[in-house]
Every structure is written in C-alpha cells, then in structure tokens.
Design a protein around this motif. Structure first.
Motif, PDB file in Angstrom:
ATOM      1  N   GLY A 171      -5.190  38.822  40.351  1.00  0.00           N
ATOM      2  CA  GLY A 171      -5.686  37.776  39.457  1.00  0.00           C
ATOM      3  C   GLY A 171      -5.127  36.416  39.801  1.00  0.00           C
ATOM      4  O   GLY A 171      -5.822  35.395  39.734  1.00  0.00           O
ATOM      5  N   LEU A 172      -3.860  36.381  40.201  1.00  0.00           N
ATOM      6  CA  LEU A 172      -3.195  35.113  40.494  1.00  0.00           C
ATOM      7  C   LEU A 172      -3.814  34.401  41.687  1.00  0.00           C
ATOM      8  O   LEU A 172      -3.957  33.170  41.691  1.00  0.00           O
ATOM      9  N   PHE A 173      -4.180  35.168  42.707  1.00  0.00           N
ATOM     10  CA  PHE A 173      -4.755  34.564  43.902  1.00  0.00           C
ATOM     11  C   PHE A 173      -6.267  34.365  43.798  1.00  0.00           C
ATOM     12  O   PHE A 173      -6.903  33.933  44.779  1.00  0.00           O
ATOM     13  N   VAL A 174      -6.826  34.674  42.633  1.00  0.00           N
ATOM     14  CA  VAL A 174      -8.224  34.403  42.260  1.00  0.00           C
ATOM     15  C   VAL A 174      -9.233  35.079  43.186  1.00  0.00           C
ATOM     16  O   VAL A 174     -10.048  35.886  42.735  1.00  0.00           O
ATOM     17  N   ILE A 175      -9.179  34.744  44.465  1.00  0.00           N
ATOM     18  CA  ILE A 175     -10.194  35.251  45.391  1.00  0.00           C
ATOM     19  C   ILE A 175     -10.149  36.771  45.491  1.00  0.00           C
ATOM     20  O   ILE A 175     -11.143  37.408  45.840  1.00  0.00           O
ATOM     21  N   SER A 176      -9.003  37.337  45.178  1.00  0.00           N
ATOM     22  CA  SER A 176      -8.853  38.794  45.287  1.00  0.00           C
ATOM     23  C   SER A 176      -9.038  39.506  43.952  1.00  0.00           C
ATOM     24  O   SER A 176      -8.784  40.706  43.855  1.00  0.00           O
ATOM     25  N   PHE A 177      -9.509  38.783  42.918  1.00  0.00           N
ATOM     26  CA  PHE A 177      -9.609  39.413  41.599  1.00  0.00           C
ATOM     27  C   PHE A 177     -10.581  40.605  41.538  1.00  0.00           C
ATOM     28  O   PHE A 177     -10.426  41.462  40.660  1.00  0.00           O
ATOM     29  N   GLY A 190      -5.634  39.254  34.280  1.00  0.00           N
ATOM     30  CA  GLY A 190      -5.980  38.832  35.637  1.00  0.00           C
ATOM     31  C   GLY A 190      -7.393  38.306  35.741  1.00  0.00           C
ATOM     32  O   GLY A 190      -7.645  37.266  36.370  1.00  0.00           O
ATOM     33  N   ILE A 191      -8.339  39.019  35.112  1.00  0.00           N
ATOM     34  CA  ILE A 191      -9.736  38.584  35.140  1.00  0.00           C
ATOM     35  C   ILE A 191      -9.899  37.268  34.390  1.00  0.00           C
ATOM     36  O   ILE A 191     -10.601  36.357  34.852  1.00  0.00           O
ATOM     37  N   CYS A 192      -9.239  37.154  33.221  1.00  0.00           N
ATOM     38  CA  CYS A 192      -9.314  35.924  32.425  1.00  0.00           C
ATOM     39  C   CYS A 192      -8.736  34.736  33.195  1.00  0.00           C
ATOM     40  O   CYS A 192      -9.307  33.637  33.191  1.00  0.00           O
ATOM     41  N   PHE A 193      -7.597  34.966  33.843  1.00  0.00           N
ATOM     42  CA  PHE A 193      -6.949  33.890  34.596  1.00  0.00           C
ATOM     43  C   PHE A 193      -7.842  33.427  35.745  1.00  0.00           C
ATOM     44  O   PHE A 193      -8.070  32.224  35.930  1.00  0.00           O
ATOM     45  N   ALA A 194      -8.359  34.389  36.514  1.00  0.00           N
ATOM     46  CA  ALA A 194      -9.219  34.042  37.642  1.00  0.00           C
ATOM     47  C   ALA A 194     -10.483  33.327  37.167  1.00  0.00           C
ATOM     48  O   ALA A 194     -10.919  32.331  37.782  1.00  0.00           O
ATOM     49  N   ALA A 195     -11.079  33.810  36.078  1.00  0.00           N
ATOM     50  CA  ALA A 195     -12.295  33.190  35.545  1.00  0.00           C
ATOM     51  C   ALA A 195     -12.027  31.762  35.078  1.00  0.00           C
ATOM     52  O   ALA A 195     -12.844  30.856  35.307  1.00  0.00           O
ATOM     53  N   ALA A 196     -10.858  31.543  34.428  1.00  0.00           N
ATOM     54  CA  ALA A 196     -10.507  30.200  33.948  1.00  0.00           C
ATOM     55  C   ALA A 196     -10.291  29.237  35.108  1.00  0.00           C
ATOM     56  O   ALA A 196     -10.708  28.073  35.048  1.00  0.00           O
ATOM     57  N   VAL A 197      -9.627  29.705  36.154  1.00  0.00           N
ATOM     58  CA  VAL A 197      -9.379  28.853  37.326  1.00  0.00           C
ATOM     59  C   VAL A 197     -10.691  28.483  38.000  1.00  0.00           C
ATOM     60  O   VAL A 197     -10.913  27.328  38.370  1.00  0.00           O
TER      61      VAL A 197
END
Length: 208
Positions: free
Chosen positions: A88-94, A149-156
């Motif tokens: 989730g943190l690296f977004v692209i790998s969510f 993780g999903i929420c964080f990636a979606a927000a970014v």
C-alpha cells in the motif's frame, strides 16, 4: 485502550465498503481452497494424509515448546502484515494486497477442507479448536491492514496532483501508526496459538 478500540471501530465503519471488498476476496480464497481438496489425486491425498497422521503421532509424544510457537506465529503474521503495508505504501504495488489476502484465504480453506474431507466431523472439531481461535484475531487484523493499504494507495492516486510533501508525510505517518496499532493484536493471536491451541491439538490428536 478503550479510546483506541473506539477509533478502530469508527475507522472500520467509515471504510465499510473496502471491508466488504477484502472480505469477499478472502471468502473467495477460502471457497477455492476448499474446492481444491477435491481436485487432488489419490496419491496426493495419501501423501498429505501420511504427513498429517505423522504430525498427530509425533505431537502426542513430544512436548510443544509454546514460546517457539508463539514467536513463530507472531513473526510469520508480522511478515504478512509488512508485505501488505509496503504494497500500500508504494502505491504502484497495491494490487498485491488482494493477492495476499486471497492466498491467505486459500490456505485456510484448503487446510480446513482437507481435515473435514479426510476426518469428517472429527476433522471439523479439530480445526475449530486448533485453527479457529487465533484466526478470529488474525483474519480481521490482516483484512484491516489490507483496507488501510488500499485506502492509502487510493488517496495518494486521487490527490497526487494537489497533495504537497507535508500532507503526504502526515498521511504516511498516520498510515504507519494505524498499521502498528493493528499489529499489536497479532501478539495476542500469537499467545493464543502458542499457549492455548497446542492444548487442544494434543487433546484432539488422540481422537483422530
């Protein structure tokens, strides 16, 4: 502690849609895992059955080191939590998050399905007392970390054009702290798996 639990409850309520999604993914994995038992060849079933019977035979005659089971359980679950958190943190790998949750469900479904298939009601009872107790805690924690993780990636992704560095750092800090909070429950799950489940394993292994 009550404040922390209340915050988690509110967080789950606010993200109920994401929770329904990850639960669906987990259930899909469990269902596929249980169905996969029926796809095993007779030779594969016999090999697994021999392994399980050897385990039951050994567990009756040896003392289980609860501290080792505890540390192994916590370490393995923290590894899963770390993989999901980093995805989730690296977004692209969510997209790795639903894959990990699905795999976790598949393993659980296959294990319980095999025990039920080969040992009937005894296998179901064994699974209920040896596998279910710690997973009552582990599964919601893994799902919650998956949701964060999903929420964080979606927000970014959604706010990438208007989010400044400070906002991103604050959001990242909140993300890490929330996941650390969830991970604390894995210690409790490890205690159950290390000090309670082995009692039931030794007890029921004599009847299987």
């Amino acid at each position: 502690m009550n404040y922390f639990i209340l915050k988690i409850a509110n967080y789950m309520k606010q993200n109920i849609g994401y929770y329904l999604l990850v639960v669906l993914i987990l259930v899909s994995g469990i269902v596929l895992g249980s169905f996969s038992v029926g796809l095993l060849s007779d030779a594969q079933k016999q090999e697994l059955l021999n392994y399980v019977e050897l385990f039951f035979s050994n567990v009756r005659n040896v003392n289980i080191d609860s501290s080792v089971v505890f540390y192994t359980s916590v370490l393995n679950n923290l590894k899963t939590a770390l993989v999901i958190s980093l995805a989730g943190l690296f977004v692209i790998s969510f997209p790795l998050i639903p894959a990990v949750i699905f795999f976790r469900g598949y393993i659980l479904g296959f294990t319980v399905g095999f025990l039920a298939s080969e040992f009937g009601i005894k296998g179901c009872i064994f699974a209920a007392f040896s596998i279910l107790p710690q997973n009552i805690i582990i599964i919601p924690v893994i799902l919650s970390i998956g949701v964060t993780g999903i929420c964080f990636a979606a927000a970014v992704i959604k706010n990438r054009k208007r989010m400044d560095k400070r906002e991103y750092l604050n959001m990242t800090a909140s993300y890490v702290l929330l996941n650390l909070g969830f991970c604390l429950f894995l210690i409790l799950a490890g205690l159950i798996e290390g000090y309670i489940s082995p009692v039931f394993i030794k007890l029921f292994s004599t009847y299987i």
